[in-house]
Design a protein around this motif. Structure first.
Motif, PDB file in Angstrom:
ATOM      1  N   LEU A  63       0.841  -1.188   0.000  1.00 21.62           N
ATOM      2  CA  LEU A  63       0.000   0.000   0.000  1.00 21.62           C
ATOM      3  C   LEU A  63       0.878   1.240   0.000  1.00 21.62           C
ATOM      4  CD1 LEU A  63      -2.706  -1.038   2.606  1.00 21.62           C
ATOM      5  CD2 LEU A  63      -2.956  -0.911   0.134  1.00 21.62           C
ATOM      6  N   ARG A  64       0.311   2.362  -0.446  1.00 24.35           N
ATOM      7  CA  ARG A  64       1.026   3.629  -0.393  1.00 24.35           C
ATOM      8  C   ARG A  64       1.374   3.969   1.048  1.00 24.35           C
ATOM      9  NH1 ARG A  64      -3.620   4.788  -3.019  1.00 24.35           N
ATOM     10  NH2 ARG A  64      -4.241   6.173  -1.322  1.00 24.35           N
ATOM     11  N   LYS A  65       2.277   4.920   1.206  1.00 24.39           N
ATOM     12  CA  LYS A  65       2.666   5.328   2.547  1.00 24.39           C
ATOM     13  C   LYS A  65       1.469   5.770   3.355  1.00 24.39           C
ATOM     14  CE  LYS A  65       5.843   8.392   4.998  1.00 24.39           C
ATOM     15  NZ  LYS A  65       6.874   9.441   4.867  1.00 24.39           N
ATOM     16  N   SER A  66       0.520   6.439   2.677  1.00 25.50           N
ATOM     17  CA  SER A  66      -0.693   6.880   3.372  1.00 25.50           C
ATOM     18  C   SER A  66      -1.642   5.728   3.631  1.00 25.50           C
ATOM     19  CB  SER A  66      -1.412   7.954   2.538  1.00 25.50           C
ATOM     20  OG  SER A  66      -1.789   7.420   1.282  1.00 25.50           O
ATOM     21  N   GLY A  67      -1.326   4.570   3.073  1.00 24.32           N
ATOM     22  CA  GLY A  67      -2.222   3.434   3.225  1.00 24.32           C
ATOM     23  C   GLY A  67      -1.948   2.603   4.454  1.00 24.32           C
ATOM     24  N   SER A  68      -1.009   3.024   5.281  1.00 26.58           N
ATOM     25  CA  SER A  68      -0.747   2.279   6.510  1.00 26.58           C
ATOM     26  C   SER A  68      -0.594   3.254   7.660  1.00 26.58           C
ATOM     27  CB  SER A  68       0.519   1.441   6.354  1.00 26.58           C
ATOM     28  OG  SER A  68       1.627   2.282   6.093  1.00 26.58           O
ATOM     29  N   ILE A  69      -0.933   2.799   8.825  1.00 28.80           N
ATOM     30  CA  ILE A  69      -0.829   3.638  10.017  1.00 28.80           C
ATOM     31  C   ILE A  69      -0.143   2.836  11.085  1.00 28.80           C
ATOM     32  CG2 ILE A  69      -3.197   2.999  10.654  1.00 28.80           C
ATOM     33  CD1 ILE A  69      -3.366   5.593  12.208  1.00 28.80           C
ATOM     34  N   LEU A  99      -5.297   7.605   9.834  1.00 31.15           N
ATOM     35  CA  LEU A  99      -6.276   6.522   9.857  1.00 31.15           C
ATOM     36  C   LEU A  99      -7.244   6.654   8.690  1.00 31.15           C
ATOM     37  CD1 LEU A  99      -7.238   4.096  11.563  1.00 31.15           C
ATOM     38  CD2 LEU A  99      -8.785   5.648  12.731  1.00 31.15           C
ATOM     39  N   THR A 100      -7.658   7.878   8.408  1.00 33.11           N
ATOM     40  CA  THR A 100      -8.563   8.118   7.277  1.00 33.11           C
ATOM     41  C   THR A 100      -7.900   7.709   5.963  1.00 33.11           C
ATOM     42  OG1 THR A 100      -9.622   9.962   8.447  1.00 33.11           O
ATOM     43  CG2 THR A 100      -9.905   9.871   6.055  1.00 33.11           C
ATOM     44  N   ASP A 101      -6.628   8.113   5.786  1.00 33.81           N
ATOM     45  CA  ASP A 101      -5.901   7.750   4.568  1.00 33.81           C
ATOM     46  C   ASP A 101      -5.778   6.230   4.446  1.00 33.81           C
ATOM     47  OD1 ASP A 101      -5.623  10.425   4.052  1.00 33.81           O
ATOM     48  OD2 ASP A 101      -3.591  10.569   4.865  1.00 33.81           O
ATOM     49  N   ALA A 102      -5.461   5.578   5.581  1.00 38.47           N
ATOM     50  CA  ALA A 102      -5.328   4.123   5.559  1.00 38.47           C
ATOM     51  C   ALA A 102      -6.644   3.450   5.227  1.00 38.47           C
ATOM     52  CB  ALA A 102      -4.811   3.628   6.914  1.00 38.47           C
ATOM     53  N   SER A 103      -7.726   3.997   5.766  1.00 34.16           N
ATOM     54  CA  SER A 103      -9.049   3.426   5.508  1.00 34.16           C
ATOM     55  C   SER A 103      -9.404   3.533   4.031  1.00 34.16           C
ATOM     56  CB  SER A 103     -10.097   4.139   6.360  1.00 34.16           C
ATOM     57  OG  SER A 103     -11.384   3.642   6.087  1.00 34.16           O
TER      58      SER A 103
END
Length: 308
Positions: free
Chosen positions: A106-112, A134-138
């Protein structure tokens, strides 16, 4: 009576005119009372302001404590959601592996990631940053799930089509006894009775008029009297296989009829060169007669293994 008047003289050093003032006792009382009121009023106001300040400080501290507790709760909830998202992400990768689709990161914003805060508790910017992560990961995980769902459905459709195609291939291969449980009374072999020659099929015992069923799906390409075979049906199964049903008393189909496996197509008889009621069953593969016996109770394993 005590005199209630007082005289105040102001004498300059240079001897100028002396200034005299007359002050009455009640004037002094008024001044003293006024000064006392001012002093006590100032004290009271100061006490009030101090008390109000203390109350405001206490309120602010209470609000800060409440906000801190709320921020901790929100941060705790985001951590729980983070773990759930990580679980879903792991499942997505496992599903990708199961369906044979390469795993992707996943993209960097895709994980928290789990982070820690200082002993003073989480700050509002800290929690806001975690909520945004969290929103980005969701969003990223949801997109990943949708992609996997489409891939899975596509793969399932392909596999379903393959299964259907394989089922059609199997359905078109002779695999049942045309007269259901009949005994083989004439082998696929050389014999001396009733004549001396190679017998290219098997004779199946059956009573006159007993139902004859198609051994596989196909199209009727011959239906009628054929010399020593008597009344015969020839079914082309479209895969190199033909099945012949001979010595019939009557037929239920005609040339061009598409039949399915197990469909009633004729009745047992004793037409042609026959010593009595039975079914002559013959299997042709690429124009060559083969032994029908292995095909009476299912598709032979070696044939199944050769299917795509």
């Amino acid at each position: 009576m005590i005199n209630d008047r007082y005289h105040v003289k102001i004498v300059p050093d240079a001897g100028e005119t002396v200034h005299r003032f007359e002050v009455r006792r009640h004037h002094i009382a008024i001044v003293v009372a006024t000064v006392a009121l001012l002093v006590f009023g100032s004290l009271a106001l100061g006490v009030f302001q101090i008390a109000r300040a203390r109350s405001q400080v206490a309120t602010l501290r209470s609000q800060a404590a409440t906000q801190q507790a709320t921020l901790k709760q929100i941060d705790k909830q985001t951590d729980q959601i983070r773990r759930e998202l990580q679980r879903v992400q792991k499942q997505n990768q496992q599903i990708r592996q199961l369906i044979g689709v390469p795993a992707t990161s996943l993209r960097k914003s895709g994980s928290i990631q789990k982070t820690s805060w200082t002993s003073g508790g989480p700050s509002l910017p800290f929690v806001a940053e975690r909520v945004q992560a969290l929103t980005d990961a969701s969003v990223a995980t949801s997109s990943e799930s949708n992609t996997i769902e489409r891939l899975a459905m596509h793969l399932l459709n392909i596999r379903h089509l393959r299964d259907l195609a394989r089922a059609q291939l199997v359905a078109a291969i002779p695999s049942i006894d045309p007269v259901d449980g009949a005994e083989v009374v004439g082998c696929f072999c050389y014999r001396t009775y009733p004549d001396t020659e190679f017998h290219p099929g098997v004779d199946l015992s059956a009573d006159y008029g007993e139902t004859v069923r198609a051994a596989a799906a196909g199209t009727v390409v011959a239906d009628g009297y054929d010399g020593g075979y008597g009344i015969k049906i020839d079914i082309d199964h479209g895969n190199g296989y033909h099945t012949w049903y001979a010595h019939l008393s009557r037929t239920n189909v005609e040339v061009g009829t598409h039949v399915y496996k197990g469909q009633a197509i004729a009745a047992v008889g004793s037409t042609g060169f026959s010593t009595g009621p039975h079914l002559h069953y013959q299997v042709m593969r690429n124009g060559v007669a083969i032994d029908p016996a292995p095909y009476l109770h299912g598709v032979p394993s070696n044939v199944l293994a050769s299917l795509p």
